[in-house]
Structure formats: structure tokens, C-alpha cells
Scaffold this motif. Sequence first.
Motif, mmCIF file in Angstrom:
data_model
loop_
_atom_site.group_PDB
_atom_site.id
_atom_site.type_symbol
_atom_site.label_atom_id
_atom_site.label_comp_id
_atom_site.label_asym_id
_atom_site.label_seq_id
_atom_site.Cartn_x
_atom_site.Cartn_y
_atom_site.Cartn_z
ATOM 1 N N VAL A 103 0.865 -1.167 0.000
ATOM 2 C CA VAL A 103 0.000 0.000 0.000
ATOM 3 C C VAL A 103 0.910 1.228 0.000
ATOM 4 C CG1 VAL A 103 -1.818 1.272 1.196
ATOM 5 C CG2 VAL A 103 -1.777 -1.233 1.294
ATOM 6 N N ILE A 104 0.743 2.063 -1.020
ATOM 7 C CA ILE A 104 1.537 3.284 -1.168
ATOM 8 C C ILE A 104 0.580 4.468 -1.110
ATOM 9 C CG2 ILE A 104 3.144 4.586 -2.624
ATOM 10 C CD1 ILE A 104 3.761 1.863 -4.024
ATOM 11 N N GLU A 105 0.858 5.384 -0.208
ATOM 12 C CA GLU A 105 -0.011 6.547 -0.023
ATOM 13 C C GLU A 105 0.812 7.812 -0.276
ATOM 14 O OE1 GLU A 105 -3.464 7.670 3.209
ATOM 15 O OE2 GLU A 105 -1.829 6.365 3.835
ATOM 16 N N THR A 106 0.348 8.649 -1.194
ATOM 17 C CA THR A 106 1.017 9.907 -1.507
ATOM 18 C C THR A 106 0.032 11.031 -1.251
ATOM 19 O OG1 THR A 106 2.343 8.803 -3.209
ATOM 20 C CG2 THR A 106 2.224 11.217 -3.299
ATOM 21 N N PHE A 107 0.458 12.027 -0.466
ATOM 22 C CA PHE A 107 -0.446 13.119 -0.112
ATOM 23 C C PHE A 107 0.249 14.464 -0.153
ATOM 24 C CE2 PHE A 107 1.420 11.501 3.781
ATOM 25 C CZ PHE A 107 1.714 12.626 4.530
ATOM 26 N N ASP A 108 -0.540 15.500 -0.424
ATOM 27 C CA ASP A 108 -0.044 16.866 -0.386
ATOM 28 C C ASP A 108 0.126 17.272 1.075
ATOM 29 O OD1 ASP A 108 -0.258 17.067 -3.166
ATOM 30 O OD2 ASP A 108 -2.247 17.983 -3.083
ATOM 31 N N ALA A 109 1.274 17.832 1.392
ATOM 32 C CA ALA A 109 1.528 18.295 2.754
ATOM 33 C C ALA A 109 0.691 19.535 3.053
ATOM 34 C CB ALA A 109 3.010 18.611 2.928
ATOM 35 N N GLU A 110 0.368 19.715 4.331
ATOM 36 C CA GLU A 110 -0.300 20.949 4.758
ATOM 37 C C GLU A 110 0.742 21.878 5.362
ATOM 38 O OE1 GLU A 110 -0.231 21.145 8.170
ATOM 39 O OE2 GLU A 110 -0.722 19.194 8.985
ATOM 40 N N ASP A 111 0.350 23.077 5.734
ATOM 41 C CA ASP A 111 1.295 24.099 6.187
ATOM 42 C C ASP A 111 1.479 24.176 7.699
ATOM 43 O OD1 ASP A 111 1.634 24.882 3.534
ATOM 44 O OD2 ASP A 111 0.000 26.327 3.651
ATOM 45 N N GLU A 112 0.626 23.531 8.475
ATOM 46 C CA GLU A 112 0.660 23.694 9.933
ATOM 47 C C GLU A 112 1.762 22.900 10.611
ATOM 48 O OE1 GLU A 112 -3.082 23.232 11.953
ATOM 49 O OE2 GLU A 112 -4.153 24.068 10.239
ATOM 50 N N ASN A 113 2.034 21.698 10.147
ATOM 51 C CA ASN A 113 3.016 20.818 10.774
ATOM 52 C C ASN A 113 4.155 20.530 9.813
ATOM 53 O OD1 ASN A 113 1.460 20.069 13.322
ATOM 54 N ND2 ASN A 113 -0.008 19.555 11.728
ATOM 55 N N SER A 114 5.318 20.181 10.357
ATOM 56 C CA SER A 114 6.467 19.880 9.505
ATOM 57 C C SER A 114 6.168 18.654 8.643
ATOM 58 C CB SER A 114 7.718 19.634 10.346
ATOM 59 O OG SER A 114 7.646 18.364 10.984
ATOM 60 N N ALA A 115 6.875 18.546 7.529
ATOM 61 C CA ALA A 115 6.691 17.393 6.643
ATOM 62 C C ALA A 115 6.975 16.102 7.403
ATOM 63 C CB ALA A 115 7.594 17.520 5.420
ATOM 64 N N GLU A 116 7.985 16.105 8.281
ATOM 65 C CA GLU A 116 8.320 14.894 9.032
ATOM 66 C C GLU A 116 7.213 14.547 10.031
ATOM 67 O OE1 GLU A 116 10.109 11.433 10.046
ATOM 68 O OE2 GLU A 116 10.412 12.672 8.276
ATOM 69 N N GLN A 117 6.626 15.539 10.682
ATOM 70 C CA GLN A 117 5.508 15.279 11.599
ATOM 71 C C GLN A 117 4.334 14.664 10.838
ATOM 72 O OE1 GLN A 117 5.212 19.330 13.170
ATOM 73 N NE2 GLN A 117 5.407 18.498 15.235
ATOM 74 N N GLN A 118 4.046 15.227 9.668
ATOM 75 C CA GLN A 118 2.942 14.693 8.863
ATOM 76 C C GLN A 118 3.244 13.269 8.413
ATOM 77 O OE1 GLN A 118 1.230 17.623 5.970
ATOM 78 N NE2 GLN A 118 2.877 18.886 6.800
ATOM 79 N N ARG A 119 4.470 13.053 7.958
ATOM 80 C CA ARG A 119 4.871 11.720 7.511
ATOM 81 C C ARG A 119 4.691 10.713 8.653
ATOM 82 N NH1 ARG A 119 8.613 8.163 7.440
ATOM 83 N NH2 ARG A 119 9.323 7.131 5.575
ATOM 84 N N GLN A 120 5.145 11.061 9.848
ATOM 85 C CA GLN A 120 5.041 10.151 10.985
ATOM 86 C C GLN A 120 3.581 9.903 11.378
ATOM 87 O OE1 GLN A 120 7.452 8.254 12.211
ATOM 88 N NE2 GLN A 120 8.749 9.181 10.631
ATOM 89 N N GLY A 121 2.758 10.946 11.355
ATOM 90 C CA GLY A 121 1.342 10.786 11.691
ATOM 91 C C GLY A 121 0.625 9.876 10.711
ATOM 92 N N TRP A 122 0.826 10.133 9.424
ATOM 93 C CA TRP A 122 0.173 9.307 8.408
ATOM 94 C C TRP A 122 0.712 7.881 8.442
ATOM 95 C CZ3 TRP A 122 -2.899 10.970 3.834
ATOM 96 C CH2 TRP A 122 -3.460 12.240 4.022
ATOM 97 N N LEU A 123 2.016 7.733 8.725
ATOM 98 C CA LEU A 123 2.606 6.401 8.804
ATOM 99 C C LEU A 123 2.042 5.641 10.003
ATOM 100 C CD1 LEU A 123 4.550 4.620 7.279
ATOM 101 C CD2 LEU A 123 6.416 5.557 8.658
ATOM 102 N N GLY A 124 1.767 6.342 11.091
ATOM 103 C CA GLY A 124 1.137 5.709 12.249
ATOM 104 C C GLY A 124 -0.214 5.107 11.874
ATOM 105 N N ILE A 125 -0.991 5.860 11.111
ATOM 106 C CA ILE A 125 -2.292 5.364 10.655
ATOM 107 C C ILE A 125 -2.100 4.164 9.721
ATOM 108 C CG2 ILE A 125 -4.353 5.919 9.299
ATOM 109 C CD1 ILE A 125 -4.029 8.842 10.373
ATOM 110 N N LEU A 126 -1.155 4.271 8.791
ATOM 111 C CA LEU A 126 -0.919 3.179 7.849
ATOM 112 C C LEU A 126 -0.437 1.922 8.581
ATOM 113 C CD1 LEU A 126 -1.093 2.503 4.845
ATOM 114 C CD2 LEU A 126 1.281 3.279 4.606
#
Length: 138
Positions: A103-126
Motif C-alpha cells: 500500500v503506497i499513499e502519496t499526499f499533499d503536505a499541509e502548512d501547519e506541521n512539519s513534513a516529518e511530523q505529517q509523515r510520521q502521523g500518516w505512517l502511524g495510521i498506515l
Amino acid sequence: MIKITIETEVEAPLSDAWDAWVTPDDITSWNFAIEDWCCPSAEIDLEVGGKFNYWMEAKDGSIGFNYEGEFISIHPHRTIHYKLDDNREVKVEFIETESGTKVIETFDAEDENSAEQQRQGWLGILNNFKKHVEAKSS
């Protein structure tokens, strides 16, 4: 816009992975990044132009939000492409492998959190998704 890609290998048949991604009862079992959170409800109309809305909240009820959007394209058992309510886009790919499903998930980053924070959050869900599907398929 920055795009972030995460992936996992689920040791389960492609049909099991797909079904768990698009079934409300399954979604509520895996759609949260950390154990202090939950996803009490999930509504999904899996068709192009159809909408989804997942309520995500802290288990203590202190904070919550709607994760919602609209499906742009759907290729059953291959890809789901959707737009979030803030116009960011997400593409989820399901690829059958010898040992199960990638499963490969690609998403547009938002501006509120760092790219690494977003990556870790989404990876937690995955990772929760992977655990859920593998437990269900075994």
C-alpha cells in the motif's frame, strides 16, 4: 506543494486490504495515528464524486476533527484518488505482491506541521491499517 509518500507491505490478500480500506466498520478500527486517539465513526460513498467523512478524536474527548473529502477517481483493487476538504490531494495505491499487498499513499503536505511530523502521523495510521488487516486475515 510538497508531496509526501509512505508505504507498507501488508501480509494479506489484496482483496482483504482493499475491503478494510473502504469498509466503515474496518476504518473505525484502524484510522488513528496513536493509541490515545480513535475513529468513532466513518461514512463513505465509494464512487467518483462521492464523499467520505471520518470523525477522529482523542479518546478522552478533549479534541476531535472531521477528516473529509471527495473521491476523484477509483480503480477497484488498484487506486483511490481523493481531494480533502482543504483541496489537498491523496492517492492510495494497492499492489499485489508475492507476500500480500503493498500500500503506497502519496499526499499533499499541509502548512501547519512539519513534513516529518505529517509523515510520521500518516505512517502511524498506515501501520495501524497493516496490523488491523493482518489480524483480520490470519
